[in-house]
Design a protein around this motif. Structure first.
Motif: not given
Length: 249
Positions: A179-187, A205-218
């Motif tokens: 998993l690289q990018h999470v988008v949360i939209y509309g909440a 990040d602690t698990m060694g599986k950091p995300l590269e992107g986070l997008t939130m439209g709230l």
């Protein structure tokens, strides 16, 4: 079902529509799975699907799978749900679709998922069941229904993605390790959701599986909420390479 009688080439665009009566215990995920042949060798497109979307419009639930070479399968389910008190909640039906999405695309190299629907009944168990079947997932976009912008299902999502082991399934280690990018939209904006997003970034990040992107439209209910979003962005952007946090109408 009808597709069992045919061999469907991978480059084909296939649209299957079904109308069915449902009750509060209906499992739409299994209904979707039954719309495809049990022997997937006759439907090779399913082994090439790399992106899927699940959406709801009225009583129509649509699941779309796409391939890199423009192949597509569209599964459309018209749910006759009755009326009044006998009508099952869309939240419960949407949960049944998500929970069993692996029944439809378990052997597909899915890298991108978009989900739009009523997420009020999505729990950590729901997300574990769905995401555990999609180990190659790289981009996840989730959007709550505009008429029910609850954060409950999104809080459960953030909490589930923080887990470093999943003992209730065959999957071991971090859910969706690619998993690289999470988008949360509309909440609706809530500090609880921002806090869980921050914990998610730290945990991955602690698990060694950091995300590269986070997008939130709230969505916000006050000018004060908008100010809080601006402050939250300053915190989150320190934890992830690409961070977008904005107010939507």
């Amino acid at each position: 079902m009808l597709l069992r009688s045919f061999y469907v080439p991978a480059a084909t665009r296939t649209h299957v529509g079904v109308t069915t009566d449902v009750d509060p215990s209906a499992d739409l995920g299994k209904t979707f799975a039954s719309m495809l042949p049990e022997d997937r060798r006759t439907f090779p497109l399913s082994s090439r699907v790399d992106r899927i979307s699940v959406s709801v419009s009225g009583d129509t639930y649509t699941l779309v799978g796409g391939t890199p070479r423009d192949g597509k399968v569209v599964l459309e389910l018209q749910a006759n749900a009755g009326a009044g008190d006998a009508r099952p909640a869309h939240a419960a039906l949407f949960e049944s679709v998500l929970r069993n999405i692996g029944l439809v695309f378990a052997k597909s190299p899915v890298a991108e998922v978009m989900l739009v629907g009523d997420m009020r009944q999505l729990t950590q168990d729901s997300w574990r069941a769905a995401l555990g079947a999609l180990p190659g997932l790289a981009r996840l976009r989730v959007g709550g229904a505009k008429e029910s912008p609850s954060t409950d299902g999104l809080l459960a999502l953030c909490e589930t993605l923080q887990e470093d082991s999943v003992s209730e399934s065959d999957h071991k280690g971090a859910l969706c390790p690619n998993l690289q990018h999470v988008v949360i939209y509309g909440a609706m904006y809530s500090q609880a959701l921002i806090d869980q997003a921050e914990k998610l970034l730290v945990a991955r990040d602690t698990m060694g599986k950091p995300l590269e992107g986070l997008t939130m439209g709230l969505r916000v209910s006050s000018a004060e909420d908008q100010e809080h979003i601006e402050t939250s962005w300053k915190v989150l952007r320190r934890l992830v390479r690409n961070c977008v946090l904005r107010v939507i109408s």
